[in-house]
Scaffold this active site. Structure first.
Site, mmCIF file in Angstrom:
data_model
loop_
_atom_site.group_PDB
_atom_site.id
_atom_site.type_symbol
_atom_site.label_atom_id
_atom_site.label_comp_id
_atom_site.label_asym_id
_atom_site.label_seq_id
_atom_site.Cartn_x
_atom_site.Cartn_y
_atom_site.Cartn_z
ATOM 1 N N GLU A 292 0.237 -0.514 -13.605
ATOM 2 C CA GLU A 292 -1.089 -0.769 -13.059
ATOM 3 C C GLU A 292 -2.141 -0.866 -14.161
ATOM 4 O O GLU A 292 -3.136 -1.569 -14.029
ATOM 5 C CB GLU A 292 -1.472 0.359 -12.084
ATOM 6 N N HIS A 321 26.682 4.907 -15.620
ATOM 7 C CA HIS A 321 27.729 4.355 -14.759
ATOM 8 C C HIS A 321 27.163 3.254 -13.887
ATOM 9 O O HIS A 321 27.710 2.949 -12.832
ATOM 10 C CB HIS A 321 28.329 5.480 -13.902
ATOM 11 N N LYS A 435 -4.895 -4.304 -0.799
ATOM 12 C CA LYS A 435 -5.524 -3.404 0.172
ATOM 13 C C LYS A 435 -6.424 -4.203 1.121
ATOM 14 O O LYS A 435 -6.421 -4.002 2.325
ATOM 15 C CB LYS A 435 -6.383 -2.349 -0.546
HETATM 16 O O1 PA5 Z 1 -4.188 4.270 -9.591
HETATM 17 C C1 PA5 Z 1 -4.799 3.846 -8.646
HETATM 18 O O2 PA5 Z 1 -6.000 3.581 -8.704
HETATM 19 C C2 PA5 Z 1 -4.116 3.589 -7.304
HETATM 20 O O3 PA5 Z 1 -2.747 3.728 -7.393
HETATM 21 C C3 PA5 Z 1 -4.638 4.598 -6.281
HETATM 22 O O4 PA5 Z 1 -4.342 5.894 -6.706
HETATM 23 C C4 PA5 Z 1 -4.019 4.351 -4.917
HETATM 24 O O5 PA5 Z 1 -4.229 3.021 -4.524
HETATM 25 C C5 PA5 Z 1 -4.608 5.293 -3.877
HETATM 26 O O6 PA5 Z 1 -6.010 5.171 -3.841
HETATM 27 P P1 PA5 Z 1 -6.914 6.248 -3.158
HETATM 28 O O7 PA5 Z 1 -6.792 7.520 -3.899
HETATM 29 O O8 PA5 Z 1 -8.297 5.670 -3.213
HETATM 30 O O9 PA5 Z 1 -6.446 6.409 -1.736
#
Ligand code: PA5
Length: 466
Positions: A292, A321, A435
């Site tokens: 990410e 394995h 999202k």
């Molecule tokens: O790293 C990130 O920003 C994302 O993976 C969020 O943690 C994830 O989308 C969850 O978001 P939120 O904490 O707003 O529910």
């Protein structure tokens, strides 16, 4: 103590085509030194949110205050969250508590059983909630969402809140802790209206960098993990990666090796392969952090770059394995980061049996840790023989300190890699679009153009249906 060993990524060991030569390292080191300077400048200016976490006493104290309120009184803790609001919780629990933790009796465990619901999967949610049965009264739900609006978490939360309301009546709010942005947002507003206890997701820390904030600390401390030691380990690593000169700095060397492998040696796949089941959660956490943060379409100046190493996780010795066949003989497009543990949290020895069977003689009286660590060395050797580069991150032991250190090492390395790739490592525009599209499909706002477009796209074309 965490150490990095990178000789097996050098040209000396795996050859010029796939390994790093001294001159290549020297030229990368200049870039890494500049990246280090830039990240440290952001840190000193107070703009590197996650770097403050190891020493934030206020967050630690707000967590411990709630732990004091609930530990000993609840039998089960259920975390509702996804991505950065769940992976760190799973990583800490997996690394620092026994694999049998949830199976132990209430008295032996000390803390509550922990379940992390990190997917909008009807079976996962339904099975877990049904299993709680009469324990619901003594179950604490920790809903974690920075934005407060993530569909999966919000849906799980709505189910849980309604179930608690129906089963526990007026007092249902006592069974919920909301971890969210204190400045506002949907979850923040509901928490205020319903009267839940709350914990902070720091505004300047992105989800995937938030494990050392109340996001990860609360479930860990509830389950008996020493969060002071965890933070101390992270703080020590923070000091080390901030002030050690690049050539001896584990984050700088790791960033340089990974960058060279990605940019110059044709290794776009970066595998993390712990030789310890306890470290599998950290490998999953790494995948999110790396993917990410570094998978980006545009550079900081707005140019199309489409960069990002692909993180993969494997498990030693299990994957010897399975995936190792591909790693040794398939495309030479991977850097393998092996995680090695010197002293495992527990030891088991093979008994002195089958004296008459020669083929099993080598296993008699052998410690399982020796078998596992020998397998790691053997894999490292076998990879090198096939000109496959690897590095090793060595844990002296799996303790809160070493895990805290590892977390900070990887977070800082990610910042350096972001600088080297010239991208913003702290946003996630592609995740945000996913999202938004889900919301549109389910009728959020009046984004009908997007939902119509997706529905049309998703219509099955009979010609391709077999
Ligand atoms: O790293 C990130 O920003 C994302 O993976 C969020 O943690 C994830 O989308 C969850 O978001 P939120 O904490 O707003 O529910």
């Amino acid at each position: 103590m965490i150490q990095l060993y990178w000789k097996n990524a050098t040209a000396d060991v795996v050859g010029d085509e796939h390994g790093i030569s001294p001159s290549e390292m020297a030229s990368a080191s200049e870039k890494v030194a500049a990246a280090h300077k830039a990240v440290v400048a952001q840190w000193d200016a107070g703009n590197l949110g996650y770097a403050k976490l190891p020493t934030r006493r206020d967050y630690r104290d707000e967590v411990m205050e709630l732990v004091g309120r609930y530990r000993g009184k609840v039998t089960d803790l259920v975390v509702l969250g996804i991505g950065g609001s769940a992976l760190g919780n799973i990583a800490l629990q997996t690394a620092l508590n026994p694999v049998t933790y949830n199976l132990l009796g209430d008295a032996k465990r000390g803390g509550p059983r922990l379940f992390v619901l990190d997917n909008a999967d009807p079976t996962l949610i339904g099975d877990t909630l049904a299993m709680l049965g009469r324990r619901l009264k003594k179950t604490l739900f920790n809903v974690i969402s920075k934005s407060g609006e993530t569909a999966e978490t919000a849906a799980m939360f709505m189910i849980v809140r309604e179930m608690l309301r129906k089963r526990l009546g007026d007092k249902f709010a006592d069974n919920i802790v909301a971890t969210t942005d204190p400045e506002g947002g949907v979850l923040h507003d509901i928490a205020e209206a319903d009267g839940y206890a709350t914990l902070t997701v720091p505004g300047d820390v992105g989800g995937r960098f938030s494990v050392l904030s109340p996001v990860g600390l609360f479930s860990a401390a509830m389950c008996g993990i020493d969060i002071d030691a965890l933070l101390a380990g992270a703080a020590r690593m923070a000091e080390r990666v901030k002030s050690t000169p690049p050539a001896k700095n584990p984050a700088c060397v790791l960033a340089a090796v990974k960058y060279l492998m990605y940019a110059q040696k044709g290794k776009p796949i970066h595998v993390m392969m712990p030789y310890s089941n306890r470290l599998t959660g950290l490998a999953d956490w790494y995948k999110q952090l790396w993917a990410e943060s570094l998978g980006k379409e545009t550079s900081r100046s707005g140019q199309k770059v489409f960069v990002g190493p692909t993180p993969v996780s494997a498990l030693g010795a299990t994957d010897q394995h399975s995936q190792i066949q591909l790693y040794r003989e398939g495309p030479n497009d991977k850097l393998i980061v092996l995680l090695e543990v010197e002293n495992h949290p527990r030891e088991v020895r093979v008994p002195d049996v089958f004296a008459g069977i020669d083929k099993l003689a080598y296993l008699r009286k052998v410690k399982i840790s020796k078998l596992l660590n020998s397998e790691k060395q053997a894999t490292e050797y076998a990879l090198a023989r096939s000109h496959r580069p690897s590095v090793t991150i060595r844990f002296d032991a799996i303790t809160p300190k070493s895990v805290g250190g590892f977390i900070f090492l990887y977070e800082f390395t990610t910042s350096l890699a972001g600088e080297l790739l010239d991208i913003n490592a702290y946003d996630q525009p592609a995740v945000e679009l996913g999202k938004k599209a889900t919301g549109a499909l389910l009728g959020l706002d009046d984004s009908t153009t997007m939902s119509d477009e997706i529905r049309k796209f998703a219509e099955a074309d009979a010609e391709y249906l077999v």
